[in-house]
Design a protein around this motif. Structure first.
Motif, PDB file in Angstrom:
ATOM      1  N   ALA A   1      23.536   3.738 -29.048  1.00  0.00           N
ATOM      2  CA  ALA A   1      22.822   4.130 -27.829  1.00  0.00           C
ATOM      3  C   ALA A   1      21.519   3.354 -27.705  1.00  0.00           C
ATOM      4  CB  ALA A   1      22.562   5.633 -27.831  1.00  0.00           C
ATOM      5  N   LEU A   2      20.817   3.189 -28.807  1.00  0.00           N
ATOM      6  CA  LEU A   2      19.570   2.422 -28.797  1.00  0.00           C
ATOM      7  C   LEU A   2      19.845   0.962 -28.454  1.00  0.00           C
ATOM      8  CD1 LEU A   2      16.541   2.279 -29.249  1.00  0.00           C
ATOM      9  CD2 LEU A   2      17.005   1.945 -31.692  1.00  0.00           C
ATOM     10  N   GLU A   3      20.901   0.395 -29.003  1.00  0.00           N
ATOM     11  CA  GLU A   3      21.267  -0.988 -28.682  1.00  0.00           C
ATOM     12  C   GLU A   3      21.556  -1.148 -27.195  1.00  0.00           C
ATOM     13  OE1 GLU A   3      24.545  -1.562 -31.339  1.00  0.00           O
ATOM     14  OE2 GLU A   3      23.263  -2.331 -32.954  1.00  0.00           O
ATOM     15  N   ARG A   4      22.280  -0.188 -26.605  1.00  0.00           N
ATOM     16  CA  ARG A   4      22.573  -0.249 -25.166  1.00  0.00           C
ATOM     17  C   ARG A   4      21.297  -0.140 -24.348  1.00  0.00           C
ATOM     18  NH1 ARG A   4      26.797   2.961 -26.943  1.00  0.00           N
ATOM     19  NH2 ARG A   4      25.790   4.864 -26.224  1.00  0.00           N
ATOM     20  N   HIS A   5      20.410   0.739 -24.759  1.00  0.00           N
ATOM     21  CA  HIS A   5      19.137   0.913 -24.058  1.00  0.00           C
ATOM     22  C   HIS A   5      18.309  -0.376 -24.119  1.00  0.00           C
ATOM     23  CE1 HIS A   5      15.553   2.795 -22.486  1.00  0.00           C
ATOM     24  NE2 HIS A   5      14.875   2.356 -23.544  1.00  0.00           N
ATOM     25  N   LEU A   6      18.235  -0.991 -25.296  1.00  0.00           N
ATOM     26  CA  LEU A   6      17.482  -2.237 -25.442  1.00  0.00           C
ATOM     27  C   LEU A   6      18.099  -3.355 -24.616  1.00  0.00           C
ATOM     28  CD1 LEU A   6      16.606  -2.155 -29.241  1.00  0.00           C
ATOM     29  CD2 LEU A   6      15.061  -1.799 -27.296  1.00  0.00           C
ATOM     30  N   ALA A   7      19.430  -3.406 -24.533  1.00  0.00           N
ATOM     31  CA  ALA A   7      20.092  -4.423 -23.721  1.00  0.00           C
ATOM     32  C   ALA A   7      19.748  -4.237 -22.241  1.00  0.00           C
ATOM     33  CB  ALA A   7      21.603  -4.375 -23.926  1.00  0.00           C
TER      34      ALA A   7
ATOM     35  N   LEU B   1      22.478   4.348 -49.710  1.00  0.00           N
ATOM     36  CA  LEU B   1      22.653   4.407 -48.261  1.00  0.00           C
ATOM     37  C   LEU B   1      23.556   3.254 -47.857  1.00  0.00           C
ATOM     38  CD1 LEU B   1      21.900   5.570 -45.492  1.00  0.00           C
ATOM     39  CD2 LEU B   1      19.922   4.063 -45.516  1.00  0.00           C
ATOM     40  N   SER B   2      24.580   3.570 -47.127  1.00  0.00           N
ATOM     41  CA  SER B   2      25.496   2.548 -46.664  1.00  0.00           C
ATOM     42  C   SER B   2      25.786   2.796 -45.190  1.00  0.00           C
ATOM     43  CB  SER B   2      26.797   2.627 -47.463  1.00  0.00           C
ATOM     44  OG  SER B   2      27.719   1.689 -46.949  1.00  0.00           O
ATOM     45  N   ILE B   3      25.642   1.735 -44.412  1.00  0.00           N
ATOM     46  CA  ILE B   3      25.945   1.852 -42.987  1.00  0.00           C
ATOM     47  C   ILE B   3      27.028   0.839 -42.681  1.00  0.00           C
ATOM     48  CG2 ILE B   3      25.066   1.671 -40.644  1.00  0.00           C
ATOM     49  CD1 ILE B   3      22.308   2.341 -41.718  1.00  0.00           C
ATOM     50  N   ALA B   4      28.226   1.314 -42.603  1.00  0.00           N
ATOM     51  CA  ALA B   4      29.354   0.431 -42.324  1.00  0.00           C
ATOM     52  C   ALA B   4      29.594   0.312 -40.822  1.00  0.00           C
ATOM     53  CB  ALA B   4      30.604   0.958 -43.019  1.00  0.00           C
ATOM     54  N   ASP B   5      29.465   1.393 -40.143  1.00  0.00           N
ATOM     55  CA  ASP B   5      29.682   1.414 -38.709  1.00  0.00           C
ATOM     56  C   ASP B   5      28.456   2.076 -38.099  1.00  0.00           C
ATOM     57  OD1 ASP B   5      30.915   1.159 -36.263  1.00  0.00           O
ATOM     58  OD2 ASP B   5      32.042   3.024 -36.450  1.00  0.00           O
ATOM     59  N   PRO B   6      27.782   1.395 -37.165  1.00  0.00           N
ATOM     60  CA  PRO B   6      26.564   1.989 -36.608  1.00  0.00           C
ATOM     61  C   PRO B   6      26.812   3.382 -36.040  1.00  0.00           C
ATOM     62  CG  PRO B   6      26.841  -0.252 -35.816  1.00  0.00           C
ATOM     63  CD  PRO B   6      28.088   0.108 -36.567  1.00  0.00           C
TER      64      PRO B   6
END
Length: 146
Positions: free
Chosen positions: A16-22, A5-10
């Protein structure tokens, strides 16, 4: 069997979750700041209304409403004080920062007293009571109201 599993770019969902948490973090931070400012306004002594008006302006800039009974003072002084209050909400890499300013020239003297002694400690007590309220999970004891 191998799973890689590789996550290079969210993914869009993570962003969307990051924006919601912010937004959630900002909402919590501004609610705490509003509660502290309400306490500051309630405790601010009034002769002309200038000092309280600056705090009130900052409260309004972060979406708060003026506490009942905190109106009053000389209309000219209140207008001058309102021009000297401000609040800024910023998102940083570390979280949400809220800066509240009361630029009334004698604000520090009321808070700390002349030469840093014997002041009213209005802001310090309001912040301490708000922190105690958060710890107690509701309307905690106002340990600094004496």
């Amino acid at each position: 069997m191998r799973i890689h599993l590789s996550i290079a770019d969210p993914s869009p969902a993570v962003r969307a979750l990051e924006r919601h948490l912010a937004r959630l973090r900002e909402g919590i931070a501004t609610a705490i700041a509003r509660r502290a400012l309400e306490r500051v306004i309630e405790r601010t002594p009034v002769e002309t209304g200038r000092l309280r008006a600056a705090w009130t302006r900052a409260l309004q800039e972060i979406g708060g409403t003026v506490p009942f009974g905190s109106e009053g003072g000389d209309a000219g002084a209140v207008a001058e004080g309102a021009a000297l209050g401000s609040a800024t909400v910023r998102e940083t890499a570390g979280g949400t920062e809220i800066e509240i300013e009361n630029a009334v020239p004698y604000a520090a003297a009321i808070e700390h007293g002349p030469r840093g002694r014997g002041g009213e400690r209005i802001v310090a007590r309001a912040l301490a009571d708000t922190a105690a309220e958060l710890r107690w999970g509701g309307e905690g004891p106002n340990i600094n109201d004496q």
